[in-house]
Design a protein around this motif. Structure first.
Motif, short mmCIF file in Angstrom:
data_model
loop_
_atom_site.label_atom_id
_atom_site.label_comp_id
_atom_site.label_asym_id
_atom_site.label_seq_id
_atom_site.Cartn_x
_atom_site.Cartn_y
_atom_site.Cartn_z
N MET A 190 48.32 34.74 49.51
CA MET A 190 48.88 35.42 49.89
C MET A 190 47.89 36.88 49.00
O MET A 190 47.95 37.62 49.92
CB MET A 190 50.21 36.30 49.94
N ILE A 191 47.11 36.98 47.79
CA ILE A 191 46.72 37.19 47.69
C ILE A 191 45.21 37.06 47.78
O ILE A 191 44.91 38.00 48.06
CB ILE A 191 47.01 36.72 45.73
N PHE A 192 44.98 35.98 48.60
CA PHE A 192 43.26 36.24 48.85
C PHE A 192 43.83 36.49 50.21
O PHE A 192 42.97 37.12 50.75
CB PHE A 192 42.98 34.79 49.51
N GLU A 193 44.19 36.57 51.03
CA GLU A 193 44.13 37.23 52.15
C GLU A 193 44.78 38.75 52.13
O GLU A 193 44.02 39.64 52.96
CB GLU A 193 45.96 36.40 53.16
N ARG A 194 45.33 39.36 51.31
CA ARG A 194 45.36 40.81 51.26
C ARG A 194 44.19 41.23 50.71
O ARG A 194 43.81 42.06 50.61
CB ARG A 194 45.97 41.25 49.92
N LEU A 195 43.77 40.88 49.93
CA LEU A 195 41.69 41.13 49.22
C LEU A 195 40.63 40.93 50.35
O LEU A 195 39.73 40.92 49.88
CB LEU A 195 41.93 40.58 47.95
N ASN A 196 41.06 39.94 50.96
CA ASN A 196 40.34 39.73 51.94
C ASN A 196 39.23 38.63 51.38
O ASN A 196 37.80 38.48 51.22
CB ASN A 196 38.81 40.35 52.73
N ILE A 197 39.56 37.49 50.49
CA ILE A 197 39.03 36.51 50.33
C ILE A 197 38.69 35.30 50.34
O ILE A 197 40.01 34.93 50.50
CB ILE A 197 39.51 36.20 48.32
#
Length: 226
Positions: A71-78
């Motif tokens: 979820m974190i990576f998706e929100r930050l486009n990582i």
């Protein structure tokens, strides 16, 4: 008359912001992910949402483990980092973190000579015990009630019932719950019948109908209350 005190652990005795930030920094370095203030902000936001869902019985801790960093990576486009492996490494680092809240050691040492002290945490089995040992706080506590060991979570009455049943000789009106989470620690304990002390560790301006017995912004204030 208060005779026993139950402490939450994260952001009550151990500084979760410091512990989680240092753990994320180590993990980011390993996986080649840039650490930013925004990443840490999103981590706190996502983690808070997922933990509230756990407390409400909507998801399991295992689902948090599987989804948090995705979820974190998706929100930050990582991209380019495996979210499950990142979670595993983050948690390994977190287990070794033991930065204390200011005045925690002095307050606990003082109170342990006058009250029976216990801990209550919604964390996984083994994690909090190890961190408390590393911090040098564990010897001051008679027992630690950890969700990962008992499969119960704050703010449920069943969790607090388990605590009281394993605190021989104490009645509800003799127990004070100290914690930073208004819902899990304070509202749950009020509903159960304990006295409560809300540790507003970040000195937040919160509008709430929850009315703790006491509110503090420094752990050392407990010495004057008790």
């Amino acid at each position: 008359m208060i005779k026993a005190v139950i402490f939450d652990i994260d952001d009550t005795l151990l500084d979760f912001d410091k512990c989680s930030k240092s753990s994320i920094l180590l993990t980011c370095t390993k996986f080649g992910v840039e650490f930013t203030d925004e990443l840490f902000r999103v981590f706190k936001e996502v983690t808070g949402i997922l933990w509230r869902n756990i407390e409400d019985g909507l998801i399991t801790r295992e689902e948090l483990i599987k989804t948090r960093w995705a979820m974190i990576f998706e929100r930050l486009n990582i991209s380019g980092a495996d979210s499950l492996e990142f979670e595993k490494d983050f948690r390994r680092n977190l287990v070794e973190s033991s930065e204390m809240v200011e005045n925690a050691a002095e307050t606990v040492k003082y109170l342990a000579s006058r009250y029976a002290l216990y801990c209550a945490s919604n964390a996984p089995a083994g994690q909090q015990e190890h961190r408390m040992e590393k911090a040098g706080l564990a010897p001051f506590f008679k027992n630690m009630f950890i969700s990962g060991n008992i499969d119960l979570f704050k703010p449920s009455a069943e969790f607090f019932d388990y605590c009281l049943n394993n605190m021989p000789g104490y009645q509800k009106d003799e127990v004070l719950m100290v914690g930073d989470n208004l819902r899990a620690d304070i509202e749950g304990a009020i509903t159960y019948g304990f006295s409560t002390c809300y540790f507003n560790i970040r000195n937040k301006k919160e509008v709430t109908d929850i009315k703790p017995t006491y509110t503090i912004t420094s752990l050392s204030e407990l010495i004057n209350i008790l």
